[in-house]
Write a protein that holds these residues in place. Structure first.
Motif, PDB file in Angstrom:
ATOM      1  N   VAL A 216     -15.847  34.773 -11.335  1.00 55.48           N
ATOM      2  CA  VAL A 216     -17.244  34.815 -11.744  1.00 55.48           C
ATOM      3  C   VAL A 216     -17.743  36.251 -11.642  1.00 55.48           C
ATOM      4  CG1 VAL A 216     -19.585  33.983 -11.296  1.00 55.48           C
ATOM      5  CG2 VAL A 216     -17.628  32.453 -10.952  1.00 55.48           C
TER       6      VAL A 216
ATOM      7  N   THR B 156     -12.359  30.033  -6.126  1.00 55.73           N
ATOM      8  CA  THR B 156     -13.085  30.897  -7.056  1.00 55.73           C
ATOM      9  C   THR B 156     -13.321  32.279  -6.434  1.00 55.73           C
ATOM     10  OG1 THR B 156     -14.177  29.001  -8.077  1.00 55.73           O
ATOM     11  CG2 THR B 156     -15.233  31.141  -8.371  1.00 55.73           C
TER      12      THR B 156
ATOM     13  N   TYR C 161     -15.734  35.712  -6.639  1.00 54.28           N
ATOM     14  CA  TYR C 161     -17.045  36.185  -7.082  1.00 54.28           C
ATOM     15  C   TYR C 161     -17.093  37.707  -7.009  1.00 54.28           C
ATOM     16  CZ  TYR C 161     -18.425  31.308  -6.600  1.00 54.28           C
ATOM     17  OH  TYR C 161     -18.512  29.936  -6.729  1.00 54.28           O
TER      18      TYR C 161
ATOM     19  N   PRO D 236      -7.044  31.599  -9.989  1.00 51.24           N
ATOM     20  CA  PRO D 236      -8.445  31.348  -9.633  1.00 51.24           C
ATOM     21  C   PRO D 236      -9.392  31.617 -10.798  1.00 51.24           C
ATOM     22  CG  PRO D 236      -7.368  32.724  -7.985  1.00 51.24           C
ATOM     23  CD  PRO D 236      -6.431  32.635  -9.158  1.00 51.24           C
ATOM     24  N   LYS D 237     -10.530  30.966 -10.748  1.00 56.79           N
ATOM     25  CA  LYS D 237     -11.598  31.317 -11.678  1.00 56.79           C
ATOM     26  C   LYS D 237     -12.343  32.534 -11.129  1.00 56.79           C
ATOM     27  CE  LYS D 237     -12.253  26.893 -13.984  1.00 56.79           C
ATOM     28  NZ  LYS D 237     -13.156  25.792 -14.336  1.00 56.79           N
TER      29      LYS D 237
ATOM     30  N   PRO E 297     -18.240  27.438 -10.809  1.00 59.20           N
ATOM     31  CA  PRO E 297     -17.215  26.387 -10.899  1.00 59.20           C
ATOM     32  C   PRO E 297     -17.067  25.635  -9.583  1.00 59.20           C
ATOM     33  CG  PRO E 297     -16.187  28.549 -10.766  1.00 59.20           C
ATOM     34  CD  PRO E 297     -17.668  28.797 -10.858  1.00 59.20           C
TER      35      PRO E 297
ATOM     36  N   GLU F 232     -14.128  24.779  -8.143  1.00 58.78           N
ATOM     37  CA  GLU F 232     -12.897  25.081  -7.418  1.00 58.78           C
ATOM     38  C   GLU F 232     -13.158  25.944  -6.182  1.00 58.78           C
ATOM     39  OE1 GLU F 232     -11.701  24.124 -11.577  1.00 58.78           O
ATOM     40  OE2 GLU F 232     -13.306  25.230 -10.618  1.00 58.78           O
TER      41      GLU F 232
ATOM     42  N   ALA G  61     -15.264  29.902  -1.299  1.00 62.87           N
ATOM     43  CA  ALA G  61     -14.734  30.925  -2.197  1.00 62.87           C
ATOM     44  C   ALA G  61     -13.456  31.525  -1.635  1.00 62.87           C
ATOM     45  CB  ALA G  61     -15.767  32.022  -2.405  1.00 62.87           C
TER      46      ALA G  61
END
Length: 455
Positions: free
Chosen positions: A210, A271, A273, A207-208, A266, A268, A295
């Motif tokens: 943030v 993601t 957070y 995952p990205k 992003p 995706e 998310a």
């Protein structure tokens, strides 16, 4: 030799590849069609035998057909083609039409295969993957396909196999695969192996992440996330914190007002957070922005009292209480963490716990983005205490190994099997009893590993 090329999504390109291949081998080549084909700059339209003969003499090949309309040619006269069959080394015939669509259902009268054809190449394309049937499948009505159905690998294989019912000896070629999942899918289709033996979820990248707030905790979270191969985005409204000199491992760092952070989120859905700003007001702003996204994980730092105050305020503003309960706040697993580094570990541990509950993939960015050719090894089943789970994979090339399926003797044997055998196959590895002892393993368990060659 006569090769008929059928299907959709790259027939002309494949014909030209074959043209130059055979020309380099010193063979003469004729390119033509048995249906309709676009006129190109070097096309001989309504040619005589003498014109084709002269073209081949001068260039080694000819691209020829009779005029169909202003833009397309049709088949040559049969007598002329029969005469050329006796003289030209290789004749390439585009024997199908798809009107530019990447996928196709053939009508009863299609394709048009020359009776002297030696080989049939069936072309299909990955360009339709993820799009609606009505937008990418020519003549989809013939099979009563739902026009709004989203094309997946199984449907592409179904359309290929529909052709194979008529031409079981056709050579399948899948064009334009992008990324590791599509390359694996293309290999399965080309070998006519059921594509449902793999799952798209296994091929998801990490995952990205943030980080909203760039203080001391975020700095340690970034370092830990880098070790875990997360793509990290850092956002803060202070220039002295939001800069690449501090966050050296982050892929993106932005100094912007928190009211604008969603412009840098992003796309995706998976993601994560992490909200760790310097104050209650900014936490609330960032939380509202994150709640508006799809998310995998949303976490917010703060004491129980501070968190409750923020949640109560959002409920008063009309936010759904069940939605707010999905927020991990106070953030992190309860490991009595005190220092910024310990807090960072508790945060990333919680993210790992959530991630591994909702997705199978453990893929690193090196494997996800690789364009290397080799054999992809995927664990498709696991029993007992084998070290890696279902969906774990590695790529074995002639020169290197990308990623791991658990290490030890099993991985060594899988690498040997990947390099010594060809085609798609599956191997069963026992990690217990006599077989486990032979491999030098004491952890127990069993793995099935699928081997997929990638071009």
């Amino acid at each position: 030799m006569i090769i008929s090329i059928i299907g959709s999504g790259g027939k002309t390109t494949r014909m030209k590849e074959l043209l130059f291949k055979y020309k380099e081998e010193g063979k003469t080549v004729l390119m033509t069609t048995s249906t309709h084909m676009r006129i190109e700059e070097d096309t001989l339209v309504d040619p005589t035998y003498e014109e084709i003969h002269e073209e081949i003499k001068n260039k080694g090949y000819a691209f020829a057909g009779n005029r169909f309309d202003e833009y397309k040619i049709k088949a040559l006269d049969q007598d002329l083609l029969n005469q050329l069959k006796k003289e030209v080394d290789v004749i390439l015939i585009e024997a199908d039409g798809s009107r530019g669509f990447p996928l196709k259902v053939p009508a009863d009268y299609e394709p048009v295969i020359d009776e002297d054809t030696d080989e049939i190449i069936l072309i299909t394309s990955m360009k339709g993957l993820g799009k609606r049937v009505k937008d990418v499948v020519h003549r989809y009505e013939l099979l009563d396909l739902d026009p709004d159905r989203i094309v997946d690998g199984a449907l592409i294989q179904y359309l290929v196999r529909y052709y194979l019912k008529r031409y079981p000896d056709a050579v399948i070629e899948v064009k334009q695969p992008e990324g590791l999942y599509q390359r694996a899918l293309a290999s399965l289709i080309e070998h006519n192996v059921d594509v449902t033996c793999i799952q798209k979820e296994w091929f998801m990248p990490q995952p990205k992440l943030v980080l909203l707030g760039a203080g001391h905790v975020s700095q340690y979270v970034e370092k830990t996330a880098h070790l875990l191969d997360f793509y990290t985005i850092v956002i803060d409204n202070r220039e002295e914190f939001a800069n690449k000199n501090i966050f050296t491992e982050a892929q993106e760092v932005y100094c912007v007002n928190y009211e604008e952070v969603d412009h840098y989120f992003p796309a995706e859905d998976n993601t994560c957070y992490v909200i760790v700003t310097r104050g209650h007001k900014d936490d609330k702003v960032c939380l509202k922005k994150a709640l508006d996204q799809k998310a995998l994980y949303i976490g917010m730092i703060g004491s129980k009292g501070k968190v409750k105050k923020t949640m109560d305020a959002l409920i008063d503003e009309g936010y759904d209480e069940d939605l707010l309960k999905q927020v991990h706040a106070p953030i992190g697993l309860p490991i009595n963490s005190q220092t910024p580094a310990e807090i960072a570990i508790s945060i990333m541990a919680e993210i790992i716990q959530v991630k591994n509950t909702h997705q199978y993939s453990t893929m690193t960015s090196d494997l996800y983005h690789t364009k290397e050719k080799g054999t992809l090894c995927i664990i498709t089943s696991k029993e007992g205490s084998a070290p890696r789970g279902v969906g774990s994979m590695m790529l074995v090339t002639d020169e290197k190994i990308i990623e791991t399926i658990g290490g030890g003797r099993v991985e060594y044997q899988a690498i040997c099997d990947a390099r010594n055998e060809e085609g798609i196959r599956s191997h069963h590895y026992e990690l217990s009893n006599k077989e486990g002892a032979t491999l030098g393993m004491i952890c127990g368990g069993r793995n099935d590993v699928l081997f997929i060659p990638l071009k």
